[in-house]
Structure formats: structure tokens, C-alpha cells
Design a protein around this motif. Structure first.
Motif, PDB file in Angstrom:
ATOM      1  N   ALA A  40       0.815  -1.213   0.000  1.00 36.99           N
ATOM      2  CA  ALA A  40       0.000   0.000   0.000  1.00 36.99           C
ATOM      3  C   ALA A  40       0.852   1.268   0.000  1.00 36.99           C
ATOM      4  O   ALA A  40       0.344   2.351  -0.289  1.00 36.99           O
ATOM      5  CB  ALA A  40      -0.931   0.002   1.215  1.00 36.99           C
ATOM      6  N   LYS A  41       2.127   1.137   0.328  1.00 38.98           N
ATOM      7  CA  LYS A  41       3.071   2.261   0.379  1.00 38.98           C
ATOM      8  C   LYS A  41       2.473   3.445   1.146  1.00 38.98           C
ATOM      9  O   LYS A  41       2.323   4.559   0.617  1.00 38.98           O
ATOM     10  CB  LYS A  41       3.470   2.692  -1.030  1.00 38.98           C
ATOM     11  N   PRO A  42       2.132   3.246   2.414  1.00 42.00           N
ATOM     12  CA  PRO A  42       1.515   4.318   3.199  1.00 42.00           C
ATOM     13  C   PRO A  42       2.567   5.273   3.758  1.00 42.00           C
ATOM     14  O   PRO A  42       3.770   4.980   3.751  1.00 42.00           O
ATOM     15  CB  PRO A  42       0.839   3.547   4.331  1.00 42.00           C
ATOM     16  N   SER A  43       2.073   6.393   4.270  1.00 43.42           N
ATOM     17  CA  SER A  43       2.960   7.310   4.985  1.00 43.42           C
ATOM     18  C   SER A  43       3.253   6.799   6.386  1.00 43.42           C
ATOM     19  O   SER A  43       4.316   7.054   6.943  1.00 43.42           O
ATOM     20  CB  SER A  43       2.309   8.704   5.068  1.00 43.42           C
ATOM     21  N   VAL A  44       2.277   6.094   6.961  1.00 43.72           N
ATOM     22  CA  VAL A  44       2.434   5.514   8.296  1.00 43.72           C
ATOM     23  C   VAL A  44       2.073   4.034   8.217  1.00 43.72           C
ATOM     24  O   VAL A  44       0.989   3.678   7.740  1.00 43.72           O
ATOM     25  CB  VAL A  44       1.542   6.219   9.341  1.00 43.72           C
ATOM     26  N   LEU A  45       2.955   3.198   8.684  1.00 43.05           N
ATOM     27  CA  LEU A  45       2.742   1.751   8.683  1.00 43.05           C
ATOM     28  C   LEU A  45       2.514   1.303  10.121  1.00 43.05           C
ATOM     29  O   LEU A  45       3.350   1.542  10.997  1.00 43.05           O
ATOM     30  CB  LEU A  45       3.964   1.051   8.096  1.00 43.05           C
ATOM     31  N   VAL A  46       1.357   0.678  10.369  1.00 39.88           N
ATOM     32  CA  VAL A  46       1.005   0.208  11.710  1.00 39.88           C
ATOM     33  C   VAL A  46       1.000  -1.311  11.678  1.00 39.88           C
ATOM     34  O   VAL A  46       0.224  -1.931  10.946  1.00 39.88           O
ATOM     35  CB  VAL A  46      -0.373   0.749  12.151  1.00 39.88           C
ATOM     36  N   LEU A  47       1.878  -1.912  12.471  1.00 33.64           N
ATOM     37  CA  LEU A  47       2.034  -3.370  12.475  1.00 33.64           C
ATOM     38  C   LEU A  47       1.731  -3.908  13.866  1.00 33.64           C
ATOM     39  O   LEU A  47       2.416  -3.569  14.832  1.00 33.64           O
ATOM     40  CB  LEU A  47       3.465  -3.751  12.065  1.00 33.64           C
ATOM     41  N   ASP A  48       0.685  -4.723  13.947  1.00 39.01           N
ATOM     42  CA  ASP A  48       0.289  -5.306  15.229  1.00 39.01           C
ATOM     43  C   ASP A  48       0.866  -6.714  15.322  1.00 39.01           C
ATOM     44  O   ASP A  48       0.229  -7.692  14.935  1.00 39.01           O
ATOM     45  CB  ASP A  48      -1.236  -5.335  15.346  1.00 39.01           C
ATOM     46  N   ASP A  49       2.114  -6.795  15.805  1.00 39.52           N
ATOM     47  CA  ASP A  49       2.829  -8.059  15.965  1.00 39.52           C
ATOM     48  C   ASP A  49       2.717  -8.919  14.708  1.00 39.52           C
ATOM     49  O   ASP A  49       2.158 -10.032  14.737  1.00 39.52           O
ATOM     50  CB  ASP A  49       2.269  -8.819  17.168  1.00 39.52           C
ATOM     51  N   PRO A  50       3.256  -8.433  13.591  1.00 41.53           N
ATOM     52  CA  PRO A  50       3.035  -9.102  12.307  1.00 41.53           C
ATOM     53  C   PRO A  50       3.922 -10.319  12.086  1.00 41.53           C
ATOM     54  O   PRO A  50       3.815 -10.973  11.045  1.00 41.53           O
ATOM     55  CB  PRO A  50       3.382  -8.010  11.299  1.00 41.53           C
ATOM     56  N   LEU A  51       4.809 -10.625  13.036  1.00 40.19           N
ATOM     57  CA  LEU A  51       5.760 -11.719  12.816  1.00 40.19           C
ATOM     58  C   LEU A  51       5.573 -12.869  13.792  1.00 40.19           C
ATOM     59  O   LEU A  51       6.410 -13.762  13.880  1.00 40.19           O
ATOM     60  CB  LEU A  51       7.204 -11.184  12.941  1.00 40.19           C
ATOM     61  N   SER A  52       4.476 -12.869  14.524  1.00 37.59           N
ATOM     62  CA  SER A  52       4.317 -13.833  15.622  1.00 37.59           C
ATOM     63  C   SER A  52       4.265 -15.283  15.141  1.00 37.59           C
ATOM     64  O   SER A  52       4.638 -16.188  15.890  1.00 37.59           O
ATOM     65  CB  SER A  52       3.040 -13.512  16.408  1.00 37.59           C
ATOM     66  N   ALA A  53       3.791 -15.535  13.900  1.00 38.92           N
ATOM     67  CA  ALA A  53       3.638 -16.916  13.430  1.00 38.92           C
ATOM     68  C   ALA A  53       4.833 -17.395  12.614  1.00 38.92           C
ATOM     69  O   ALA A  53       4.786 -18.491  12.051  1.00 38.92           O
ATOM     70  CB  ALA A  53       2.363 -17.027  12.584  1.00 38.92           C
ATOM     71  N   LEU A  54       5.906 -16.598  12.558  1.00 41.35           N
ATOM     72  CA  LEU A  54       7.051 -16.954  11.730  1.00 41.35           C
ATOM     73  C   LEU A  54       8.092 -17.725  12.528  1.00 41.35           C
ATOM     74  O   LEU A  54       8.276 -17.492  13.731  1.00 41.35           O
ATOM     75  CB  LEU A  54       7.687 -15.697  11.134  1.00 41.35           C
ATOM     76  N   ASP A  55       8.800 -18.611  11.845  1.00 39.71           N
ATOM     77  CA  ASP A  55       9.908 -19.292  12.487  1.00 39.71           C
ATOM     78  C   ASP A  55      11.088 -18.328  12.603  1.00 39.71           C
ATOM     79  O   ASP A  55      11.096 -17.235  12.021  1.00 39.71           O
ATOM     80  CB  ASP A  55      10.298 -20.537  11.702  1.00 39.71           C
ATOM     81  N   VAL A  56      12.109 -18.726  13.345  1.00 38.17           N
ATOM     82  CA  VAL A  56      13.225 -17.835  13.663  1.00 38.17           C
ATOM     83  C   VAL A  56      13.949 -17.369  12.406  1.00 38.17           C
ATOM     84  O   VAL A  56      14.230 -16.179  12.234  1.00 38.17           O
ATOM     85  CB  VAL A  56      14.208 -18.547  14.615  1.00 38.17           C
ATOM     86  N   ASN A  57      14.240 -18.288  11.491  1.00 41.18           N
ATOM     87  CA  ASN A  57      15.003 -17.920  10.292  1.00 41.18           C
ATOM     88  C   ASN A  57      14.214 -16.981   9.387  1.00 41.18           C
ATOM     89  O   ASN A  57      14.746 -15.981   8.898  1.00 41.18           O
ATOM     90  CB  ASN A  57      15.391 -19.187   9.514  1.00 41.18           C
ATOM     91  N   THR A  58      12.927 -17.291   9.177  1.00 42.84           N
ATOM     92  CA  THR A  58      12.099 -16.426   8.336  1.00 42.84           C
ATOM     93  C   THR A  58      11.923 -15.066   8.973  1.00 42.84           C
ATOM     94  O   THR A  58      11.937 -14.036   8.301  1.00 42.84           O
ATOM     95  CB  THR A  58      10.723 -17.077   8.088  1.00 42.84           C
ATOM     96  N   GLU A  59      11.756 -15.063  10.301  1.00 42.97           N
ATOM     97  CA  GLU A  59      11.609 -13.795  11.016  1.00 42.97           C
ATOM     98  C   GLU A  59      12.838 -12.904  10.788  1.00 42.97           C
ATOM     99  O   GLU A  59      12.704 -11.703  10.523  1.00 42.97           O
ATOM    100  CB  GLU A  59      11.431 -14.060  12.514  1.00 42.97           C
TER     101      GLU A  59
END
Length: 602
Positions: free
Chosen positions: A507-526
Motif C-alpha cells: 500500500a506504500k503508506p505514509s504511516v505503517l502500523v504493524l500489530d505483531d506481524p511476525l508472531s507466526a514466523l519461524d526464527v530464520n524467516t523472522e
């Protein structure tokens, strides 16, 4: 969750006519054809009533005189009237069949638009099954009533009135007898409305609750199977289905009660009328032709009289369906565009929380605000991590930025403009969110990722997929054109989360709001996602809810949220040195991350 007896938004009951009259705004374009249907239906009814009058003349004329030459004109007239009645019935159906579908589509589109505009707080309170039943079964019922129930009700009532005029014209004594015998029907009809309306409403609400249960069971089928709780779900469903069955039986009993009167009273009336008619004929008060014409007319009227029962029940069903439809349509939307909107001419991405408070409308006064006086400034291009224990208000605070909820006190401003002074479309173009609970739609990967910016180029799509480490999409059967299943459940949790992150980045916003967007990722992917995110965050203002220490490392500064308040702001190192509560929170996050890694490795 509201139960079937106290649905959310239950409106104050109004009369049947007043409730159904509200449908006129949706039915107005189709009313010319509905009126034509009524006119042709009335014409068919009048023609049907004329046939007994011809028979009356036939008995008193040619049959009595024995002049066979006069029989054929009467026969031809009856045949012509019969054909004309059939044509009018055909035209009635032709006129009313299509308009009802247009009305239903117009109402369904209006309801869907309303649901899209209503705030998240509305959807928090309303079960999806209740909304689904209103959008499907209730509107289908209204369509059938407008196309057939309303037309037949008007036609049959007018036929009854005109028919009684014919009856009185033949014999006022027998006419009075029929009127007196019909009085119990009107009394019972009034009592029937009061009883049936309550039961019909309860039935429709229970059907909505049952639809919610089915939907929850389907969406949660993996959980039910994993925990072996299928029998429990079936027991809960069976209980609700049994309640609905009981209500439907109560409805059927109410309808059976009015049918008893509608069948019994006319039969008794016919018997009394026949007895009185024969006596009048014997005494020369009426002719045999009059007697034949009277009972032939009464026979024609039998169907309109008997139909009143199911037409009334259909009308009351439509009334409760109308009430349920307008309960949603009348819901006030507090999150709307301002009357005099402002705009951000040159977006920089400066985000300011000024003494922000938030509490749910139905929260007791003794319960403190979920967000309780947050003041925080995020400069353009800065990445701010928001950390705190579970229940401290992190996700709620992020939801306030895009007006998923509105602050109850204070303000949130982007580049000096209060978010409530911006059009919602502009606000949600300036800001983009990625949620921890990643929701995808039954569409292609491309459509899901470009949801917030459908005009993006192929390069933008590839860049977003690359940043989110979602290259797995190229291995799907049709690549980015692969259609994902309902809510993306055909993908793993980590895959859904990466596509949700790609959607926010694209979306290329001016403000990016991320609510814990990496919680389901494994360590390497994170680690790979975090490295790619640094490129994006270098030029974008970001507010990130962090549940992992590694996510905190992405931030320029960290804000510590405690019991709905910002209690400390600074770099990770500064807060480690100065805040005991911050050290406790980070320690808790490290424990959670270590446990998560152990689970993945095992």
C-alpha cells in the motif's frame, strides 16, 4: 453474544403497516409493475365473480324456459370469461415476478454497503449468523411477500368486498348472514397477529443464532477435530436446533388455529346459508337462479377467504423480517467522514497521540479506560515499538490510528491534522495496518496483496512479496494468480501472516502500523523479514506492536505501555537501564520467544 430473545439493536416495535411502509423507498422503482399486477389480479377476480352472475341468468332464463337457443350464448360468454380470467392471472404473475427480485437485490446491496460502513464496534457486538440471516432469508421472505403476498392480499380483500356486494344484491338476508358469520374470523385474525408476530420474531432470531453456530463450527473445524470436541459441538447445535424446532411448531400451531377458523366458519356459514336459501326459495323470496348464483359467488369467494390465513402469516413474517432489516439499517454510524473534511497536502508521516483515551460504550463506569491518557509523538520516518504486557492496550491503541474505533477523549493527528477531520478513504490511504490475526479473502494472491492499492504495478507486487519473504507464492499452482481458500485457511499461519504483511507494504503508506506481524514466523524467516523490513522502515513512519525482543530491535525508539498509559519512552538501551517494568516486560518476551523456538524445533 446476544441471545435470540435480546438481539443487539432491537428496535421499539411498531404496527405492521408502519413497519412495512418503510419498504416503499426500496420498492418505489418497482411499484408500477406491482400495481399492474394488482390491477390484473383484481380483473381476474372480478371476472371470476361475473361467471356466477351469468349462471344465475342462465338458470332463471333458458333453463327455466327450455329455450335451447339461448344456452349457447351463455355458454360462449362463460367460456370467454374463463379464458379472460386465465389471461389476467398470467399477466398478474408476469408483472410481479421480476420486480421482487430487483427489490431484494436493492435491499441486499444497501445492507451490504451499510455493513461495510458500520464501525468495528458494531461487528464486535453482532454475531455474523444474525447478519447473514438478515441478508439472505429475511430479504428472500420480503421479496416473496411483495411479489405474491402483498398482491394477493390486496386482490383477495377487494374480491371479498366486491363479492359481498354481489351477495347482498342477490339476497340481503343471506348477505347479512355471511357478514355476521365472518365476524369471528376478524376477531381471531386480530388476536392471531399479536401472537404470531412474537413467535415469528423469535423464530427468525433463533435461525440467526443457529446460522452463527454453524459458521463458527465450520470455521473452527480444525480445532474441534484436534480436541475431539465434535460431539460437544453437535450437542450445542442440536440444543439450538431443538429450540428453533419448538418455535416453528408453535408457529405451526398458531397457523393451524387460524386455519381451523377459516375452514370451519365458511362451512358452517354455507350450511346455514343453504338452509336459509332453500327456505327463501320455497317462500318465493328468491328464485332458483338467485340461489345458484348466490352459492356460486360464495364458492368463488371461498378461496380468497381461506387464503387470508396464510397471507396474514406471510405478512407478519415479512413485518418481522422488515424490523430485523431496519435494525441494522437504522444503526447509527459514529465513524463517518467529517462535514468539512481537511486534507494532508504533503504527507510526511508525523503521528501524534495527544492525551488519548478510549473505552467501549457498554463498559461499566467503574472500569478504567483501556487507553488512559496516551501522549506520544512519532516523527516522520521514525520507527516506534510499542511494548507492554498482555491487556495493556497495545492493539487497541493501534486500531485507533485508522479509526477502526474513535477515541473517546483526546486526539490522534497525522501531519498536524486530526484523523477525524480526514475523509476515511484518505486516512486509510495514508495509513496501512497488518494485524497479528492475518485475514485473507477468497481471491487470488495478487488481489489479496494489492487490496489496499489495486493499481500497483507488477514491480510493486514483487517488491512487497520479497520484503515479506512470501516467495512461496511462486510455487503455488498458478503463482500469484492462485486463488486462496476461504480466509486463506489453505495456507499456513506463517504464510497468511507474510501475505498480510506484504499487503500492508504494497500500500506504500505514509504511516505503517504493524500489530505483531511476525508472531507466526519461524526464527530464520523472522530474521529475513526483519532485515527486509529495515529497508521499508528507513523511509516510512512505523508504529509496531512488539511481542518479541527481535521486533523491538527494529525500532528507533520504544514506548512502554502499562495499564493503558505510556510510562516510558526511549531507546531499547535507555529503557533497559532506567525502567524496571521494561526489563520485566522484555524478560517476559524473551521467555515467550524461547518457548516458541523450542516448540518449533521440537
Amino acid at each position: 453474544m446476544p441471545d435470540s430473545t435480546t438481539p443487539p439493536g432491537r428496535s421499539t416495535p411498531v404496527g405492521t403497516f408502519a413497519a412495512i411502509r418503510r419498504l416503499y423507498s426500496y420498492a418505489k422503482p418497482a411499484m408500477p409493475r406491482i400495481y399492474l399486477g394488482m390491477i390484473t389480479g383484481l380483473a381476474a377476480g372480478i371476472v371470476a365473480l361475473l361467471i356466477p352472475q351469468v349462471l344465475r341468468g342462465l338458470v332463471d332464463g333458458p333453463l327455466q324456459s327450455g329455450d335451447s337457443q339461448q344456452i349457447w350464448p351463455a355458454f360462449t360468454l362463460v367460456l370467454a370469461l374463463g379464458i379472460l380470467e386465465a389471461v389476467m392471472v398470467f399477466l398478474r404473475r408476469f408483472f410481479v415476478l421480476t420486480p421482487g427480485t430487483h427489490i431484494e437485490a436493492r435491499m441486499r446491496n444497501a445492507l451490504y454497503t451499510k455493513l461495510q460502513h458500520l464501525p468495528v464496534s458494531f461487528h464486535d457486538r453482532w454475531p455474523s449468523g444474525q447478519l447473514l440471516s438478515r441478508a439472505v432469508s429475511d430479504l428472500n421472505l420480503i421479496r416473496r411477500w411483495i411479489s405474491f403476498g402483498l398482491v394477493l392480499l390486496v386482490v383477495n380483500v377487494v374480491m371479498i368486498v366486491v363479492g359481498f356486494v354481489f351477495l347482498f344484491n342477490i339476497s340481503w338476508i343471506l348477505g347479512v348472514l355471511f357478514v355476521l358469520c365472518s365476524i369471528p374470523l376478524w376477531i381471531y385474525g386480530f388476536l392471531f397477529e399479536n401472537k404470531y408476530s412474537v413467535v415469528a420474531r423469535r423464530s427468525q432470531d433463533q435461525a440467526g443464532d443457529l446460522a452463527t453456530t454453524v459458521e463458527e463450527s465450520v470455521h473452527g473445524i480444525r480445532v474441534l477435530k484436534a480436541f475431539g470436541r465434535g460431539k460437544y459441538a453437535l450437542k450445542n447445535f442440536s440444543h439450538q436446533a431443538e429450540m428453533l424446532r419448538g418455535t416453528e411448531i408453535e408457529k405451526a400451531q398458531a397457523i393451524a388455529g387460524i386455519w381451523l377458523w377459516l375452514l370451519l366458519v365458511p362451512d358452517v356459514t354455507f350450511a346455514l346459508g343453504l338452509l336459509g336459501g332453500v327456505w327463501l326459495a320455497v317462500n318465493g323470496e328468491i328464485t332458483v337462479g338467485d340461489l345458484v348464483g348466490f352459492f356460486a359467488t360464495a364458492t368463488v369467494l371461498r378461496w380468497p377467504v381461506e387464503s387470508i390465513g396464510f397471507l396474514l402469516s406471510m405478512t407478519f413474517d415479512a413485518r418481522t423480517a422488515t424490523d430485523r432489516f431496519f435494525e441494522v439499517m437504522d444503526t447509527e454510524n459514529s465513524i463517518i467522514d467529517p462535514d468539512e473534511p481537511k486534507t494532508v497536502a504533503d504527507p510526511k508521516g508525523r503521528l501524534v497521540f495527544d492525551n488519548v483515551h478510549f473505552r467501549y460504550q457498554d463498559s461499566p463506569e467503574r472500569v478504567p479506560d483501556i487507553v488512559n491518557g496516551v501522549t506520544l509523538t512519532i516523527e516522520p520516518g521514525e520507527t516506534m515499538a510499542l511494548v507492554g504486557l498482555t491487556g495493556s492496550g497495545k492493539s487497541t491503541l493501534t486500531a485507533l490510528t485508522t479509526r477502526l474505533y474513535d477515541v473517546t477523549h483526546g486526539s490522534i493527528a497525522i501531519d498536524g491534522v486530526d484523523v477525524r477531520d480526514l475523509r476515511l478513504t484518505e486516512l486509510r490511504t495514508l495509513m496501512a495496518m497488518a494485524f497479528e490475526d492475518a485475514t485473507l479473502f477468497s481471491a487470488s494472491v495478487r488481489d489479496n496483496v494489492l487490496l489496499g492499492r489495486p493499481d500497483a504495478t507488477a514491480d510493486d507486487l514483487a517488491e512487497a512479496i520479497d520484503i515479506a519473504q512470501a516467495s512461496f507464492v511462486h510455487d503455488l499452482p498458478d503463482g500469484v494468480d492462485t486463488r486462496v481458500g476461504e480466509e486463506g485457511l489453505s495456507l499456513s499461519g506463517g504464510q497468511r501472516q507474510r501475505l498480510a504483511l506484504a499487503r500492508a507494504v504494497a500500500a506504500k503508506p505514509s504511516v505503517l502500523v504493524l500489530d505483531d506481524p511476525l508472531s507466526a514466523l519461524d526464527v530464520n524467516t523472522e530474521a529475513l523479514v526483519e532485515a527486509a523490513l529495515r529497508r521499508v522502515l528507513a523511509s516510512t513512519t512505523a508504529l509496531i506492536v512488539a511481542h518479541r525482543p527481535s521486533t523491538v530491535m527494529l525500532a528507533d525508539r520504544v514506548a512502554l505501555l502499562q495499564d493503558g498509559r505510556i510510562t516510558a519512552v526511549g531507546t531499547h538501551s535507555e529503557l533497559l537501564a532506567s525502567s524496571e517494568h521494561y526489563r520485566f516486560v522484555i524478560s517476559s518476551l524473551e521467555d515467550e520467544q524461547q518457548q516458541s523456538r523450542s516448540e518449533v524445533s521440537s
